[in-house]
Design an enzyme around this catalytic site. Structure first.
Site, PDB file in Angstrom:
ATOM      1  N   GLY A   1       0.814  -1.197   0.000  1.00  0.00           N
ATOM      2  CA  GLY A   1       0.000   0.000   0.000  1.00  0.00           C
ATOM      3  C   GLY A   1       0.852   1.253   0.000  1.00  0.00           C
ATOM      4  O   GLY A   1       1.986   1.256   0.486  1.00  0.00           O
TER       5      GLY A   1
ATOM      6  N   GLY B   1       1.541   5.346   1.075  1.00  0.00           N
ATOM      7  CA  GLY B   1       1.475   6.017   2.364  1.00  0.00           C
ATOM      8  C   GLY B   1       2.685   5.757   3.240  1.00  0.00           C
ATOM      9  O   GLY B   1       2.763   6.267   4.354  1.00  0.00           O
ATOM     10  N   HIS B   2       3.639   4.936   2.726  1.00  0.00           N
ATOM     11  CA  HIS B   2       4.840   4.592   3.498  1.00  0.00           C
ATOM     12  C   HIS B   2       6.095   5.271   2.938  1.00  0.00           C
ATOM     13  O   HIS B   2       7.208   4.878   3.275  1.00  0.00           O
ATOM     14  CB  HIS B   2       5.060   3.078   3.484  1.00  0.00           C
ATOM     15  CG  HIS B   2       3.856   2.295   3.903  1.00  0.00           C
ATOM     16  ND1 HIS B   2       3.242   2.486   5.107  1.00  0.00           N
ATOM     17  CD2 HIS B   2       3.147   1.318   3.259  1.00  0.00           C
ATOM     18  CE1 HIS B   2       2.208   1.653   5.204  1.00  0.00           C
ATOM     19  NE2 HIS B   2       2.131   0.949   4.098  1.00  0.00           N
TER      20      HIS B   2
ATOM     21  N   LYS C   1       6.047  -7.827   2.667  1.00  0.00           N
ATOM     22  CA  LYS C   1       5.826  -7.581   4.087  1.00  0.00           C
ATOM     23  C   LYS C   1       4.671  -8.463   4.554  1.00  0.00           C
ATOM     24  O   LYS C   1       3.715  -8.700   3.815  1.00  0.00           O
ATOM     25  CB  LYS C   1       5.508  -6.108   4.338  1.00  0.00           C
ATOM     26  CG  LYS C   1       6.638  -5.175   3.915  1.00  0.00           C
ATOM     27  CD  LYS C   1       6.376  -3.725   4.295  1.00  0.00           C
ATOM     28  CE  LYS C   1       5.100  -3.171   3.724  1.00  0.00           C
ATOM     29  NZ  LYS C   1       5.076  -3.213   2.238  1.00  0.00           N
TER      30      LYS C   1
ATOM     31  N   HIS D   1       0.296   1.118   9.221  1.00  0.00           N
ATOM     32  CA  HIS D   1      -0.945   1.356   8.489  1.00  0.00           C
ATOM     33  C   HIS D   1      -1.916   2.210   9.294  1.00  0.00           C
ATOM     34  O   HIS D   1      -3.133   2.123   9.111  1.00  0.00           O
ATOM     35  CB  HIS D   1      -1.607   0.024   8.122  1.00  0.00           C
ATOM     36  CG  HIS D   1      -0.827  -0.754   7.124  1.00  0.00           C
ATOM     37  ND1 HIS D   1       0.089  -1.718   7.484  1.00  0.00           N
ATOM     38  CD2 HIS D   1      -0.793  -0.684   5.760  1.00  0.00           C
ATOM     39  CE1 HIS D   1       0.647  -2.222   6.394  1.00  0.00           C
ATOM     40  NE2 HIS D   1       0.141  -1.609   5.343  1.00  0.00           N
TER      41      HIS D   1
END
Length: 469
Positions: A54, A56-57, A105, A219
């Site tokens: 995802g 956002g990291h 991950k 997250h």
């Protein structure tokens, strides 16, 4: 709703990917129709590495696409795994026939989608293998996982497995190295403020002004324990205690330390935490071999940090070629007296800027020799025929160029290079020195082999003999 510097919440990932590519100076490109970043020179003749998850990291994972690390990064929506078809497209884009390693991950969605993509690739005859990163010591199971989460330690897997691949290792060996990193890396994090998704109306969890969450993930999920906020030294001690116990780190162990900001933490605060982490590890007799501070794997604008410890051995401590040449340069400059230290140091620093991380070709070796000569000439103001180390190095370099002009194979070229270096060294016997201390002797310097030319020959000889093994 919190403030965001965005245009459309539905297009944040696409527009971010486009911006990353624009900032890459032509090193990266986006695959048409997908939020996938690949090396522009892909596929490379080596094992390809792919990671993702995802968004956002950031900087993970797109910023880790490049020489010596990933070949592609697949971005899903914010905190959402990418789809199998996107991952499959990335595999096809970077596969050179040497196999592809997926670095995943440990989140349920990531596992399912990456594994499905691997099956799709294998059905097309592409050799694919995978490793699963699970470095978070805070939890065994979470909202997103069965087992431990994969967090900032993933970056060490990218780096070390990427370096192994760049050395030309086979898929099985690259996977073995990645698994060894995973076995020896642990992470734990803390947050003092949560984050908010681009399209959300509120934060992912709430904290009072005097509260913090220990054991957070990446997250936006809350941690394992909410407590009153403490001084950062106490927080660091608590995080490291849990990591060292779980990893069984003992006195005299050598580690890499990463202090990772979660997205909204000032660097000032990260460095204060790093100060305490160094003090704590030193008090335990643990040697910090490498220390990294910054944002490596974030959770949007979450305020907090994570600490990662990688326990090292000889296998995991290897440097890139560039780093090794830099280290050699600094060692020579610091420890070799007279003019030789600065001259050789400059040569090795120049080499570090151009040395390839991949299998060295004749063209690569010619470029390396030219950079070494340019550095020595700039620093020492010498030319060929002045009874210096250049009287060995220049004939060696010219020999490599002649071999290329005559289409000779690499082994033959190196053997000819060594002969030319020896002849150049021996020719200094009849020269009169006009540079360095030997020049003070005038004609009396004739009849003696130049020490600089001799040391240069010994370096070239050692390099070629080891290269040919």
């Amino acid at each position: 709703m919190g403030k965001k510097l965005i245009n459309d919440p539905e297009k944040v990932v696409q527009e971010m990917i486009e911006g990353i590519v624009m900032a890459s100076n032509q090193r990266l490109e986006k695959l048409d129709g997908y939020n996938i970043i690949v090396r522009k020179d892909a596929p490379i003749e080596k094992v390809a590495l792919i990671s993702g998850g995802g968004s956002g990291h950031e900087p993970a994972h797109a910023a880790y696409v490049g020489e010596g690390m990933l070949d592609a990064a697949v971005a899903g929506d914010v905190f959402t795994s990418p789809t199998p078809d996107a991952i499959f497209e990335a595999v096809k884009a970077v596969d050179s026939g040497n196999g592809v390693l997926l670095i995943i991950k440990n989140y349920t969605g990531d596992l399912m989608n990456f594994e499905m993509a691997a099956e799709m690739a294998e059905a097309e005859g592409i050799e694919v293998d995978q490793v699963v990163v699970n470095d978070d010591v805070a939890v065994e199971d979470s909202l997103y996982t069965t087992g431990r989460r994969g967090v900032a330690g993933t970056v060490f897997v990218h780096k070390i497995a990427g370096a192994k691949s760049a050395q030309g290792a086979a898929l099985k060996e690259v996977k073995r190295t990645a698994e060894k990193v995973i076995k020896n890396v642990r992470t734990k994090g803390v947050a003092i403020n949560p984050c908010q998704l681009p399209a959300a109306e509120k934060s992912t969890f709430s904290l009072a002004e005097d509260e913090m969450e220990m054991g957070i993930g990446i997250h936006g999920e809350p941690g394992t324990e909410k407590m009153k906020i403490k001084k950062v030294d106490q927080i660091v001690d608590s995080l490291l205690e849990d990591i060292l116990i779980d990893l069984k780190v003992k006195s005299d162990d050598r580690v890499a330390l990463m202090v990772n900001g979660m997205g909204g933490t000032p660097l000032m605060e990260l460095y204060i935490a790093n100060r305490r982490a160094n003090q704590f590890l030193e008090s335990k007799g643990v040697e910090i071999y490498k220390n990294y501070v910054g944002e490596f794997m974030t959770s949007l604008e979450m305020e907090g940090l994570s600490l990662t410890i990688l326990k090292l051995d000889e296998d995991l401590s290897f440097e890139s070629r560039s780093e090794l040449f830099k280290l050699t340069a600094m060692t020579l400059i610091s420890n070799v007296g007279g003019a030789s230290g600065p001259l050789y140091g400059t040569a090795f620093l120049n080499i570090s800027k151009v040395i390839s991380e991949y299998e060295l070709s004749l063209d690569d070796l010619i470029e390396v020799s030219e950079e070494a000569i340019a550095g020595i000439q700039k620093r020492g103001k010498a030319e060929a025929g002045e009874k210096t180390m250049l009287d060995t190095i220049i004939p060696a370099a010219e020999s490599l160029k002649n071999s290329r002009a005559n289409n000779l194979d690499l082994n033959t070229a190196l053997n000819n290079c060594l002969k030319a270096a020896a002849e150049g060294m021996e020719n200094t016997v009849e020269m009169q020195a006009t540079k360095g201390r030997a020049s003070y002797l005038g004609e009396r310097s004739i009849g003696h082999q130049d020490p600089g030319a001799t040391s240069a020959y010994l370096m070239i000889k050692t390099f070629i003999e080891n290269f040919l093994k």
